[in-house]
Design a protein around this motif. Sequence first.
Motif, PDB file in Angstrom:
ATOM      1  N   ARG A  26       0.842  -1.199   0.000  1.00 20.28           N
ATOM      2  CA  ARG A  26       0.000   0.000   0.000  1.00 20.28           C
ATOM      3  C   ARG A  26       0.873   1.243   0.000  1.00 20.28           C
ATOM      4  O   ARG A  26       2.077   1.167   0.289  1.00 20.28           O
ATOM      5  N   VAL A  27       0.275   2.379  -0.310  1.00 20.15           N
ATOM      6  CA  VAL A  27       0.969   3.657  -0.302  1.00 20.15           C
ATOM      7  C   VAL A  27       0.396   4.492   0.826  1.00 20.15           C
ATOM      8  O   VAL A  27      -0.815   4.676   0.923  1.00 20.15           O
ATOM      9  N   LEU A  28       1.263   4.984   1.692  1.00 18.65           N
ATOM     10  CA  LEU A  28       0.838   5.819   2.813  1.00 18.65           C
ATOM     11  C   LEU A  28       0.712   7.275   2.387  1.00 18.65           C
ATOM     12  O   LEU A  28      -0.154   8.003   2.862  1.00 18.65           O
ATOM     13  N   GLN A  29       1.592   7.717   1.490  1.00 23.20           N
ATOM     14  CA  GLN A  29       1.613   9.100   1.002  1.00 23.20           C
ATOM     15  C   GLN A  29       2.097   9.075  -0.427  1.00 23.20           C
ATOM     16  O   GLN A  29       3.045   8.369  -0.756  1.00 23.20           O
ATOM     17  N   GLY A  30       1.421   9.818  -1.308  1.00 19.53           N
ATOM     18  CA  GLY A  30       1.821   9.888  -2.705  1.00 19.53           C
ATOM     19  C   GLY A  30       1.037   8.925  -3.571  1.00 19.53           C
ATOM     20  O   GLY A  30      -0.043   8.461  -3.197  1.00 19.53           O
ATOM     21  N   GLU A  31       1.613   8.611  -4.746  1.00 16.66           N
ATOM     22  CA  GLU A  31       0.927   7.763  -5.725  1.00 16.66           C
ATOM     23  C   GLU A  31       1.943   6.943  -6.499  1.00 16.66           C
ATOM     24  O   GLU A  31       2.978   7.474  -6.923  1.00 16.66           O
ATOM     25  N   VAL A  32       1.661   5.659  -6.688  1.00 20.55           N
ATOM     26  CA  VAL A  32       2.537   4.778  -7.462  1.00 20.55           C
ATOM     27  C   VAL A  32       1.714   3.907  -8.396  1.00 20.55           C
ATOM     28  O   VAL A  32       0.525   3.663  -8.162  1.00 20.55           O
ATOM     29  N   LEU A  33       2.378   3.439  -9.449  1.00 22.61           N
ATOM     30  CA  LEU A  33       1.838   2.378 -10.279  1.00 22.61           C
ATOM     31  C   LEU A  33       2.506   1.117  -9.781  1.00 22.61           C
ATOM     32  O   LEU A  33       3.733   0.972  -9.867  1.00 22.61           O
ATOM     33  N   ASP A  34       1.716   0.218  -9.233  1.00 20.38           N
ATOM     34  CA  ASP A  34       2.238  -1.013  -8.642  1.00 20.38           C
ATOM     35  C   ASP A  34       2.013  -2.159  -9.626  1.00 20.38           C
ATOM     36  O   ASP A  34       0.927  -2.284 -10.204  1.00 20.38           O
ATOM     37  N   VAL A  35       3.030  -3.005  -9.813  1.00 16.24           N
ATOM     38  CA  VAL A  35       2.979  -4.043 -10.840  1.00 16.24           C
ATOM     39  C   VAL A  35       3.395  -5.393 -10.266  1.00 16.24           C
ATOM     40  O   VAL A  35       4.386  -5.497  -9.546  1.00 16.24           O
ATOM     41  N   ALA A  36       2.626  -6.430 -10.649  1.00 12.08           N
ATOM     42  CA  ALA A  36       2.964  -7.815 -10.321  1.00 12.08           C
ATOM     43  C   ALA A  36       3.029  -8.603 -11.622  1.00 12.08           C
ATOM     44  O   ALA A  36       2.156  -8.447 -12.493  1.00 12.08           O
ATOM     45  N   VAL A  37       4.064  -9.443 -11.779  1.00 12.34           N
ATOM     46  CA  VAL A  37       4.232 -10.285 -12.962  1.00 12.34           C
ATOM     47  C   VAL A  37       4.204 -11.739 -12.519  1.00 12.34           C
ATOM     48  O   VAL A  37       4.953 -12.144 -11.627  1.00 12.34           O
ATOM     49  N   ASP A  38       3.342 -12.521 -13.157  1.00 11.41           N
ATOM     50  CA  ASP A  38       3.188 -13.943 -12.820  1.00 11.41           C
ATOM     51  C   ASP A  38       4.395 -14.729 -13.320  1.00 11.41           C
ATOM     52  O   ASP A  38       4.647 -14.797 -14.521  1.00 11.41           O
ATOM     53  N   LEU A  39       5.138 -15.332 -12.392  1.00 12.37           N
ATOM     54  CA  LEU A  39       6.297 -16.152 -12.734  1.00 12.37           C
ATOM     55  C   LEU A  39       6.083 -17.624 -12.389  1.00 12.37           C
ATOM     56  O   LEU A  39       7.022 -18.425 -12.479  1.00 12.37           O
ATOM     57  N   ARG A  40       4.853 -17.987 -12.027  1.00 14.22           N
ATOM     58  CA  ARG A  40       4.564 -19.385 -11.685  1.00 14.22           C
ATOM     59  C   ARG A  40       4.606 -20.217 -12.965  1.00 14.22           C
ATOM     60  O   ARG A  40       3.832 -19.970 -13.893  1.00 14.22           O
ATOM     61  N   PRO A  41       5.507 -21.201 -13.035  1.00 10.72           N
ATOM     62  CA  PRO A  41       5.753 -21.908 -14.291  1.00 10.72           C
ATOM     63  C   PRO A  41       4.532 -22.600 -14.908  1.00 10.72           C
ATOM     64  O   PRO A  41       4.432 -22.681 -16.116  1.00 10.72           O
ATOM     65  N   ASN A  42       3.610 -23.092 -14.129  1.00  7.63           N
ATOM     66  CA  ASN A  42       2.450 -23.812 -14.671  1.00  7.63           C
ATOM     67  C   ASN A  42       1.183 -22.970 -14.693  1.00  7.63           C
ATOM     68  O   ASN A  42       0.091 -23.494 -14.902  1.00  7.63           O
ATOM     69  N   SER A  43       1.314 -21.680 -14.517  1.00  5.59           N
ATOM     70  CA  SER A  43       0.157 -20.791 -14.474  1.00  5.59           C
ATOM     71  C   SER A  43      -0.342 -20.466 -15.885  1.00  5.59           C
ATOM     72  O   SER A  43       0.452 -20.282 -16.808  1.00  5.59           O
ATOM     73  N   GLU A  44      -1.651 -20.357 -16.025  1.00  7.10           N
ATOM     74  CA  GLU A  44      -2.250 -19.949 -17.299  1.00  7.10           C
ATOM     75  C   GLU A  44      -1.878 -18.514 -17.657  1.00  7.10           C
ATOM     76  O   GLU A  44      -1.960 -18.122 -18.822  1.00  7.10           O
ATOM     77  N   THR A  45      -1.482 -17.721 -16.657  1.00 10.25           N
ATOM     78  CA  THR A  45      -1.141 -16.317 -16.900  1.00 10.25           C
ATOM     79  C   THR A  45       0.364 -16.053 -16.739  1.00 10.25           C
ATOM     80  O   THR A  45       0.778 -14.921 -16.511  1.00 10.25           O
ATOM     81  N   TYR A  46       1.177 -17.113 -16.889  1.00  7.90           N
ATOM     82  CA  TYR A  46       2.629 -16.960 -16.779  1.00  7.90           C
ATOM     83  C   TYR A  46       3.110 -15.854 -17.726  1.00  7.90           C
ATOM     84  O   TYR A  46       2.732 -15.789 -18.896  1.00  7.90           O
ATOM     85  N   GLY A  47       3.926 -14.939 -17.199  1.00  7.68           N
ATOM     86  CA  GLY A  47       4.492 -13.860 -18.004  1.00  7.68           C
ATOM     87  C   GLY A  47       3.572 -12.667 -18.184  1.00  7.68           C
ATOM     88  O   GLY A  47       3.968 -11.674 -18.777  1.00  7.68           O
TER      89      GLY A  47
END
Length: 183
Positions: free
Chosen positions: A75-96
């Motif tokens: 979370r952000v306490l002050q200000g603003e960010v673009l937060d990003v998560a990339v799926d690296l689970r090898p058997n995931s349907e959304t890998y990458g």
Amino acid sequence: MTFTETKLKGCFILEPKIIKDDRGYFMESFNEKTFQEGIGQKVTFVQDNQSFSTRGVLRGLHYQCGEHAQAKLVRVLQGEVLDVAVDLRPNSETYGQYEAVLLSGENQTQFFVPRGFAHGFLVLSETATFFYKCDNFYNKESEGGLIYNDETVNINWDFPLEELLISEKDQVLPNLENAKKVW
């Protein structure tokens, strides 16, 4: 609190109930029981981290591998960010694939990133104070990273690339094909 699962299975956007009046506001930022029911799994956080950054700072994309993998509630306490998560689970349907969420001190939105994901953020405001909980302790030998501009992942940072402030360490992270496996 409202929990919304993203296209990346296991990643959730959390929107708190904020009670405002002429004195300010009140909100419950974390409740273990509500959190575990909301994401449908038991996660026990063991460490809190906080960083302060200026506009254009891009931190990431980082992760921990194997038995030292970490889930994060950010979370952000002050200000603003673009937060990003990339799926690296090898058997995931959304890998990458990635999910990007706008987090700010104003919207108080939180983002849950489970184990098996690279994580990073870009500061959009003049400054930002970023706070996150981890469910596992940091281990230097288990550190992994993914370059922010990997062409396969193709993250839209929506920010002038020439204005990015990136650590030397993060500038030489590998692409998805060559990144350290999460497990």
